[in-house]
Each structure stands twice: as C-alpha cells, then as structure tokens.
Scaffold this active site. Sequence first.
Site, PDB file in Angstrom:
ATOM      1  N   GLY A   8      15.726  53.140   8.277  1.00 41.43           N
ATOM      2  CA  GLY A   8      15.979  52.912   6.853  1.00 41.43           C
ATOM      3  C   GLY A   8      17.317  53.445   6.382  1.00 41.43           C
ATOM      4  N   GLY A  12      20.100  53.115  -0.143  1.00 49.63           N
ATOM      5  CA  GLY A  12      19.370  54.158  -0.861  1.00 49.63           C
ATOM      6  C   GLY A  12      19.446  55.533  -0.228  1.00 49.63           C
ATOM      7  N   GLY A  71      11.115  52.550   4.106  1.00 43.44           N
ATOM      8  CA  GLY A  71       9.907  52.455   3.301  1.00 43.44           C
ATOM      9  C   GLY A  71      10.038  51.362   2.278  1.00 43.44           C
ATOM     10  CB  SER A 112       6.011  62.915   1.458  1.00 45.00           C
ATOM     11  OG  SER A 112       4.849  62.798   0.698  1.00 45.00           O
ATOM     12  CE1 TYR A 149       6.579  54.105  -1.868  1.00 47.06           C
ATOM     13  CE2 TYR A 149       5.846  55.766  -3.431  1.00 47.06           C
ATOM     14  CZ  TYR A 149       6.786  55.295  -2.536  1.00 47.06           C
ATOM     15  OH  TYR A 149       7.928  56.023  -2.291  1.00 47.06           O
TER      16      TYR A 149
HETATM   17  P1  NAD Z   1      15.636  51.520  -0.298  1.00 45.44           P
HETATM   18  O1  NAD Z   1      14.949  50.235  -0.550  1.00 45.44           O
HETATM   19  O2  NAD Z   1      17.015  51.714  -0.792  1.00 45.44           O
HETATM   20  O3  NAD Z   1      15.622  51.878   1.260  1.00 45.44           O
HETATM   21  C1  NAD Z   1      14.596  51.528   2.125  1.00 45.44           C
HETATM   22  C2  NAD Z   1      15.180  51.193   3.472  1.00 45.44           C
HETATM   23  O4  NAD Z   1      14.101  50.805   4.333  1.00 45.44           O
HETATM   24  C3  NAD Z   1      16.175  50.020   3.407  1.00 45.44           C
HETATM   25  O5  NAD Z   1      17.315  50.306   4.181  1.00 45.44           O
HETATM   26  C4  NAD Z   1      15.362  48.879   3.972  1.00 45.44           C
HETATM   27  O6  NAD Z   1      16.144  47.846   4.576  1.00 45.44           O
HETATM   28  C5  NAD Z   1      14.472  49.595   4.989  1.00 45.44           C
HETATM   29  N1  NAD Z   1      13.295  48.801   5.307  1.00 45.44           N
HETATM   30  C6  NAD Z   1      12.429  48.231   4.443  1.00 45.44           C
HETATM   31  N2  NAD Z   1      11.501  47.523   5.104  1.00 45.44           N
HETATM   32  C7  NAD Z   1      11.768  47.662   6.422  1.00 45.44           C
HETATM   33  C8  NAD Z   1      11.158  47.167   7.612  1.00 45.44           C
HETATM   34  N3  NAD Z   1      10.092  46.338   7.566  1.00 45.44           N
HETATM   35  N4  NAD Z   1      11.694  47.514   8.796  1.00 45.44           N
HETATM   36  C9  NAD Z   1      12.800  48.311   8.857  1.00 45.44           C
HETATM   37  N5  NAD Z   1      13.419  48.800   7.763  1.00 45.44           N
HETATM   38  C10 NAD Z   1      12.906  48.481   6.562  1.00 45.44           C
HETATM   39  O7  NAD Z   1      14.652  52.623  -0.907  1.00 45.44           O
HETATM   40  P2  NAD Z   1      14.744  54.209  -0.994  1.00 45.44           P
HETATM   41  O8  NAD Z   1      14.278  54.550  -2.342  1.00 45.44           O
HETATM   42  O9  NAD Z   1      16.037  54.728  -0.502  1.00 45.44           O
HETATM   43  O10 NAD Z   1      13.562  54.613   0.003  1.00 45.44           O
HETATM   44  C11 NAD Z   1      13.760  55.441   1.145  1.00 45.44           C
HETATM   45  C12 NAD Z   1      12.478  56.227   1.372  1.00 45.44           C
HETATM   46  O11 NAD Z   1      12.281  57.125   0.278  1.00 45.44           O
HETATM   47  C13 NAD Z   1      11.219  55.361   1.440  1.00 45.44           C
HETATM   48  O12 NAD Z   1      10.353  55.850   2.445  1.00 45.44           O
HETATM   49  C14 NAD Z   1      10.614  55.552   0.069  1.00 45.44           C
HETATM   50  O13 NAD Z   1       9.231  55.323   0.055  1.00 45.44           O
HETATM   51  C15 NAD Z   1      10.962  56.994  -0.188  1.00 45.44           C
HETATM   52  N6  NAD Z   1      10.893  57.412  -1.581  1.00 45.44           N
HETATM   53  C16 NAD Z   1      11.711  56.850  -2.498  1.00 45.44           C
HETATM   54  C17 NAD Z   1      11.624  57.266  -3.824  1.00 45.44           C
HETATM   55  C18 NAD Z   1      12.499  56.695  -4.889  1.00 45.44           C
HETATM   56  O14 NAD Z   1      12.249  56.958  -6.080  1.00 45.44           O
HETATM   57  N7  NAD Z   1      13.540  55.932  -4.565  1.00 45.44           N
HETATM   58  C19 NAD Z   1      10.706  58.267  -4.197  1.00 45.44           C
HETATM   59  C20 NAD Z   1       9.879  58.803  -3.214  1.00 45.44           C
HETATM   60  C21 NAD Z   1       9.987  58.386  -1.912  1.00 45.44           C
END
Ligand code: NAD
Length: 253
Positions: A8, A12, A71, A112, A149
């Site tokens: 990932g 983000g 994620g 998480s 989620y």
């Molecule tokens: P984001 O969408 O920017 O990043 C998610 C990444 O996961 C992307 O690079 C995407 O291409 C990759 N991805 C998605 N589906 C995939 C798949 N099937 N196979 C391989 N890669 C895949 O989102 P983010 O907010 O940066 O999320 C990063 C992590 O942080 C996640 O696990 C998310 O659940 C967690 N998180 C985010 C938040 C928030 O508020 N943004 C809060 C709590 C937890």
Amino acid sequence: MGIYAMTGGATGIGAAIKAQLLSEGHEVIVVDIKDADIIADLSTAEGRVSAVEGIRSRAPEGLDGFVPCAGLGPAARPYSLITRVNYFGAIATTEGLRDLLAKRKGSIVMISSNSAPMLPDDDYTAALLAGDEDKACALIDERDANQAYAGSKRAVSQWLRSNSTAYAQQGIRLNAVAPGITQTPLVDASNSDPEVGQAMKDFAASVPLGRVGQPADIAQVVCFLLSDKAAFVTGSIFFADGGHDAMLRPMQF
Ligand code: NAD
C-alpha cells in the site's frame, strides 16, 4: 541502512511511510495494486502469494521491517472486499514474511484504526480470527460498511496481540498504529459515500486536537515503531488520532 518491505505504498499513509523510510536512507520494497515494485492484488489468495514471493526474491537475506499498510475504506464495495484486503491481505503477507523478519530481528508495524475498539466482538470477527475467509465474507456482505471496516481492523489488532509473544520469541517486534481520520484518498472517497459520508464528516469535526491527521503524522509514528528507538516496544497498539480514542473511551486502555 535497512531493508524494508511494505504494502500500500502508492498513495496516502503508505506513500508517506515510503517517503520517510527513503529519506532515512533505507531500501524499500513496495507492493501495491498500482505504482509499485511488485504489482499484486491483495484481495486474492494468488495476489498475496505473488506479493510474498516478489518480496522474498528481492530480499533473500531478510528484512529489517515490514508494514502491511494496504487497505480499503468503508466506501469500498462489496463489503467483503474490505475484509479480504484489510484482514486477509495483511495477515497473509505478515505470516509469509515471518522467517525473513526473524533473520534480521525485524520490526512489523500493522495499520489498525481508532475505529477498531468501537464495535463488540461478533461472529464476523470470530470468523476472521479463525482464518475462515469464505464465512467472514459471506457474513459481512449481509451487514454494513462500518462493521466491515471497523471489524477488519479490530481483528487485525486482536491477531497482533495474540501473536506478539510468539513473534517476540523469534526476536520480531509486532506493533500497530491506530490512525484516526487522516486526509488521504480513502477518506476523500468515504466522505462522498452515501452510506458513511455524513458520519465521517461529523467524526472529523470532533477530533480533540481540532484537525484531521496528515499522512506524515502517521508515518512518523510508524517509522518510530520500526526503528531501534522502540527496541523494547512490542504487542502495542499506538493511537495516532488527535485524541479521539481517549475522548471516546477514557476508562479503557
Ligand atoms: P489510500 O487509499 O490512500 O491507500 C491505500 C493503499 O492501498 C493504496 O496505495 C491502494 O492502491 C492500496 N490498495 C488498495 N487495495 C489494494 C489491493 N487489493 N491490493 C494491493 N493494494 C491495494 O488510503 P490510506 O488512508 O492511506 O490507508 C492506508 C491504511 O491506513 C489502510 O490500511 C487504512 O485502512 C488505514 N487507515 C486509514 C485511515 C484514514 O483516515 N485515512 C484511518 C485509519 C486507518
């Protein structure tokens, strides 16, 4: 300098973690569904195998750290896609790299969420922890985005707490960061989702520190837990959420 792998890293929080590790002089191997060293779809068993094999072939001498960050947020559909990527993708890659991490006494930081403690345990989280992907996916497709989620992140946290002792016996530290709302494409998509959009916006407006997180806020904590500065920290879930968890659960820690 170390050699780290992560999933990932395209956007983000993951992109910020990658940038910080690179700025510290480390080598970083990135798995993602797009814009990565190894392109793999972590929603499938085949994708998880190719992710692990791709990392193994690039780091045969072992890993100093691993961050299963990929994620999907609550706007993803079907709900079971969230389950497949957030729980099964994270656990399969972590387990698949365990011996490489043991070789270099590495550190794993899972991602998480501060939503993880918000729901009770149920048959969905039990199916996740039992590794029953078919059952967990069938159950959650009948429920809602929030359960999909938050439940996936709850089970990741419980898996970590249940496995940190065994990993520690191999010299591997196993921790997680639980971010609060952080400005990323995941949140942009969630804000415009008819099912969860309003709740997301209300939640963002109630962060005690008065702002949502930025990806670098989370990356700083992840990189601290990866580093030797956290050498005595394992089995921990570190909330980086502007104070939301303490506000909502003051008597639980
Ligand atoms: P984001 O969408 O920017 O990043 C998610 C990444 O996961 C992307 O690079 C995407 O291409 C990759 N991805 C998605 N589906 C995939 C798949 N099937 N196979 C391989 N890669 C895949 O989102 P983010 O907010 O940066 O999320 C990063 C992590 O942080 C996640 O696990 C998310 O659940 C967690 N998180 C985010 C938040 C928030 O508020 N943004 C809060 C709590 C937890």
